[in-house]
Design an enzyme around this catalytic site. Structure first.
Site, mmCIF file in Angstrom:
data_model
loop_
_atom_site.group_PDB
_atom_site.id
_atom_site.type_symbol
_atom_site.label_atom_id
_atom_site.label_comp_id
_atom_site.label_asym_id
_atom_site.label_seq_id
_atom_site.Cartn_x
_atom_site.Cartn_y
_atom_site.Cartn_z
ATOM 1 N N GLY A 13 0.807 -1.232 0.000
ATOM 2 C CA GLY A 13 0.000 0.000 0.000
ATOM 3 C C GLY A 13 0.831 1.268 0.000
ATOM 4 O O GLY A 13 0.759 2.069 0.930
ATOM 5 N N ALA A 14 1.607 1.468 -1.092
ATOM 6 C CA ALA A 14 2.537 2.608 -1.089
ATOM 7 C C ALA A 14 2.188 3.685 -2.115
ATOM 8 O O ALA A 14 2.993 4.585 -2.351
ATOM 9 C CB ALA A 14 3.959 2.109 -1.312
ATOM 10 N N ASP A 64 -3.607 -7.733 -4.046
ATOM 11 C CA ASP A 64 -4.486 -7.592 -2.886
ATOM 12 C C ASP A 64 -3.834 -8.273 -1.687
ATOM 13 O O ASP A 64 -3.747 -9.501 -1.627
ATOM 14 C CB ASP A 64 -5.855 -8.227 -3.205
ATOM 15 C CG ASP A 64 -6.801 -8.178 -2.012
ATOM 16 O OD1 ASP A 64 -6.430 -7.605 -0.967
ATOM 17 O OD2 ASP A 64 -7.911 -8.728 -2.131
ATOM 18 N N ASN A 91 1.879 -2.196 5.482
ATOM 19 C CA ASN A 91 1.280 -0.870 5.671
ATOM 20 C C ASN A 91 -0.148 -0.763 5.142
ATOM 21 O O ASN A 91 -0.919 0.056 5.627
ATOM 22 C CB ASN A 91 2.182 0.163 4.968
ATOM 23 C CG ASN A 91 1.512 1.511 4.858
ATOM 24 O OD1 ASN A 91 1.415 2.256 5.831
ATOM 25 N ND2 ASN A 91 1.019 1.848 3.662
ATOM 26 N N SER A 143 -2.066 1.081 14.975
ATOM 27 C CA SER A 143 -2.663 2.404 15.181
ATOM 28 C C SER A 143 -2.870 2.617 16.672
ATOM 29 O O SER A 143 -3.057 1.641 17.411
ATOM 30 C CB SER A 143 -4.007 2.476 14.457
ATOM 31 O OG SER A 143 -4.745 3.605 14.907
ATOM 32 N N TYR A 156 -11.943 -1.600 12.753
ATOM 33 C CA TYR A 156 -10.577 -1.102 12.521
ATOM 34 C C TYR A 156 -9.711 -1.300 13.777
ATOM 35 O O TYR A 156 -8.574 -1.782 13.693
ATOM 36 C CB TYR A 156 -10.669 0.377 12.148
ATOM 37 C CG TYR A 156 -9.366 1.045 11.787
ATOM 38 C CD1 TYR A 156 -8.784 0.875 10.526
ATOM 39 C CD2 TYR A 156 -8.714 1.881 12.698
ATOM 40 C CE1 TYR A 156 -7.603 1.517 10.200
ATOM 41 C CE2 TYR A 156 -7.538 2.529 12.378
ATOM 42 C CZ TYR A 156 -6.983 2.342 11.129
ATOM 43 O OH TYR A 156 -5.808 2.975 10.806
ATOM 44 N N ALA A 158 -10.102 -3.437 16.207
ATOM 45 C CA ALA A 158 -9.842 -4.863 16.414
ATOM 46 C C ALA A 158 -8.727 -5.342 15.486
ATOM 47 O O ALA A 158 -7.835 -6.096 15.899
ATOM 48 C CB ALA A 158 -11.121 -5.667 16.171
ATOM 49 N N LYS A 160 -6.309 -3.555 14.248
ATOM 50 C CA LYS A 160 -5.024 -2.958 14.634
ATOM 51 C C LYS A 160 -4.509 -3.533 15.947
ATOM 52 O O LYS A 160 -3.304 -3.632 16.171
ATOM 53 C CB LYS A 160 -5.168 -1.431 14.715
ATOM 54 C CG LYS A 160 -5.469 -0.772 13.357
ATOM 55 C CD LYS A 160 -4.395 -1.075 12.337
ATOM 56 C CE LYS A 160 -4.597 -0.352 11.017
ATOM 57 N NZ LYS A 160 -3.546 -0.675 10.029
ATOM 58 N N ILE A 189 -2.417 10.998 11.599
ATOM 59 C CA ILE A 189 -1.467 11.356 10.548
ATOM 60 C C ILE A 189 -2.288 11.891 9.377
ATOM 61 O O ILE A 189 -3.242 11.234 8.928
ATOM 62 C CB ILE A 189 -0.635 10.127 10.092
ATOM 63 C CG1 ILE A 189 -0.014 9.404 11.303
ATOM 64 C CG2 ILE A 189 0.440 10.541 9.080
ATOM 65 C CD1 ILE A 189 0.935 10.196 12.159
HETATM 66 P P1 NAP Z 1 -4.190 5.629 2.571
HETATM 67 O O1 NAP Z 1 -3.740 7.014 2.259
HETATM 68 O O2 NAP Z 1 -5.654 5.330 2.485
HETATM 69 O O3 NAP Z 1 -3.392 4.597 1.650
HETATM 70 C C1 NAP Z 1 -3.654 3.215 1.751
HETATM 71 C C2 NAP Z 1 -2.757 2.455 0.800
HETATM 72 O O4 NAP Z 1 -3.041 1.066 0.958
HETATM 73 C C3 NAP Z 1 -2.987 2.769 -0.668
HETATM 74 O O5 NAP Z 1 -1.757 2.697 -1.340
HETATM 75 C C4 NAP Z 1 -3.922 1.644 -1.125
HETATM 76 O O6 NAP Z 1 -3.805 1.351 -2.523
HETATM 77 C C5 NAP Z 1 -3.368 0.493 -0.311
HETATM 78 N N1 NAP Z 1 -4.301 -0.605 -0.096
HETATM 79 C C6 NAP Z 1 -5.526 -0.582 0.479
HETATM 80 N N2 NAP Z 1 -6.043 -1.815 0.526
HETATM 81 C C7 NAP Z 1 -5.123 -2.650 -0.021
HETATM 82 C C8 NAP Z 1 -5.066 -4.045 -0.274
HETATM 83 N N3 NAP Z 1 -6.066 -4.861 0.061
HETATM 84 N N4 NAP Z 1 -3.941 -4.549 -0.862
HETATM 85 C C9 NAP Z 1 -2.924 -3.752 -1.203
HETATM 86 N N5 NAP Z 1 -2.900 -2.426 -0.986
HETATM 87 C C10 NAP Z 1 -4.008 -1.879 -0.416
HETATM 88 O O7 NAP Z 1 -3.741 5.203 4.060
HETATM 89 P P2 NAP Z 1 -2.716 5.904 5.101
HETATM 90 O O8 NAP Z 1 -3.444 6.947 5.852
HETATM 91 O O9 NAP Z 1 -1.442 6.236 4.414
HETATM 92 O O10 NAP Z 1 -2.484 4.692 6.122
HETATM 93 C C11 NAP Z 1 -1.490 3.716 5.914
HETATM 94 C C12 NAP Z 1 -1.506 2.724 7.078
HETATM 95 O O11 NAP Z 1 -1.346 3.424 8.317
HETATM 96 C C13 NAP Z 1 -2.837 1.968 7.210
HETATM 97 O O12 NAP Z 1 -2.595 0.647 7.655
HETATM 98 C C14 NAP Z 1 -3.575 2.736 8.285
HETATM 99 O O13 NAP Z 1 -4.524 1.950 8.957
HETATM 100 C C15 NAP Z 1 -2.418 3.134 9.186
HETATM 101 N N6 NAP Z 1 -2.708 4.301 10.032
HETATM 102 C C16 NAP Z 1 -3.009 5.508 9.482
HETATM 103 C C17 NAP Z 1 -3.280 6.592 10.301
HETATM 104 C C18 NAP Z 1 -3.607 7.944 9.762
HETATM 105 O O14 NAP Z 1 -3.930 8.841 10.575
HETATM 106 N N7 NAP Z 1 -3.526 8.181 8.465
HETATM 107 C C19 NAP Z 1 -3.242 6.421 11.691
HETATM 108 C C20 NAP Z 1 -2.940 5.179 12.212
HETATM 109 C C21 NAP Z 1 -2.659 4.121 11.374
HETATM 110 P P3 NAP Z 1 -4.750 2.116 -3.627
HETATM 111 O O15 NAP Z 1 -4.178 3.520 -3.742
HETATM 112 O O16 NAP Z 1 -4.567 1.336 -4.877
HETATM 113 O O17 NAP Z 1 -6.145 2.102 -3.072
#
Ligand code: NAP
Length: 248
Positions: A13-14, A64, A91, A143, A156, A158, A160, A189
């Site tokens: 997920g990058a 996926d 991620n 998280s 979510y 659960a 994490k 974030i």
């Molecule tokens: P984001 O901007 O929504 O990006 C998610 C990424 O994951 C995207 O590249 C997406 O690909 C990919 N993805 C989603 N489902 C997938 C799957 N089944 N297989 C492969 N790739 C998949 O998320 P983010 O805010 O950067 O968060 C990244 C991680 O940090 C997550 O695990 C999130 O729960 C955790 N987190 C985030 C926060 C926050 O405040 N942002 C806080 C705590 C934890 P596509 O672009 O192709 O959809």
């Protein structure tokens, strides 16, 4: 800095947000980067070019993370292309927020599958090359809501919290093989995932954080870089909060 010179990293997920920040930071530190995405093909092509322009090998894979067979095939492809995998960053993650009263079985299953089963899938698959190499660093994106819970996010939270238990268990299983496994628990974030939230609520969150701001992808990437690198060779089985003091 070249903290990851010649290492191979697989990041799920990058294409945006935290994962993209990690991919850029790793490449700037000399790592060759394989990364995945769910559907953002154009963003993946652009990121591949951006990473390659930093002088490293980089490739995006549409895969996926929640699909067991796909994760296994992905790891085989990455090893064939890059030679090995030194670092795995689990991620990829999604949200389907709602109160339990309204939560459907599908919303529960989708989140648990993408966020938690994915970590099992990828970790199980990278065990093989890491055991062969007798080293590895696995970093799982949890998280703060996995630590403390959150109303409207039971699925979510659960997923994490499950990641933290999984991380500690894998650290215990693989420590003797020089494979480390740690979790990161970001607070608020500011990425596309949080961009969907109401601005008034977002401002309230910023105001309630001791450091008075939301975190950035770079903040999380810096911690991930530390855990991926040899600066943290005596750290395993830990979950590190990165939340501006929110969870204090
Ligand atoms: P984001 O901007 O929504 O990006 C998610 C990424 O994951 C995207 O590249 C997406 O690909 C990919 N993805 C989603 N489902 C997938 C799957 N089944 N297989 C492969 N790739 C998949 O998320 P983010 O805010 O950067 O968060 C990244 C991680 O940090 C997550 O695990 C999130 O729960 C955790 N987190 C985030 C926060 C926050 O405040 N942002 C806080 C705590 C934890 P596509 O672009 O192709 O959809």
């Amino acid at each position: 800095m070249n903290l990851l010179q010649n290492k191979v990293a697989l990041i799920t997920g990058a294409t945006r947000g935290i994962g993209k920040g990690i991919a850029l930071s790793f490449a700037k530190n000399g790592a060759n980067v394989a990364f995945t995405y769910a559907s953002s093909e154009e963003k993946a092509i652009a990121l591949e070019a951006e990473l390659t322009s930093l002088g490293v090998k980089a490739k995006g894979y549409k895969s996926d993370a929640g699909n067991f067979a796909a994760a296994d095939a992905l790891v085989n492809e990455v090893v064939a292309e890059f030679g090995t995998i030194d670092i795995l960053v689990n991620n990829a993650g999604i949200t389907r927020d709602t109160l339990l009263m309204r939560m459907s079985e599908q919303q529960w299953d989708e989140v648990l599958n993408a966020n938690l089963k994915s970590v099992f899938n990828l970790t199980k698959a990278v065990q093989r090359p890491m055991l062969k190499a007798k080293k590895g660093s696995i970093i799982n994106m949890s998280s703060v809501v996995g630590v403390k819970g959150n109303a409207g996010q039971s699925n979510y939270s659960a997923s994490k919290a499950g990641i933290i238990g999984f991380t500690k268990s894998i650290a215990l299983e693989l420590g003797s093989r020089n494979i480390r496994c740690n979790a990161i628990a970001p607070g608020f974030i500011e990425t596309e995932m949080t961009g969907a939230l109401d601005e008034k609520i977002v401002q309230q969150w910023r105001d309630s954080i001791p450091l008075k701001r939301g975190g950035t992808s770079e903040d999380v990437a810096n911690l991930t870089l530390f855990l991926a690198s040899d600066l943290s060779t005596y750290i395993t089985g830990q979950c590190i909060n990165i939340c501006g003091g929110m969870l204090t």
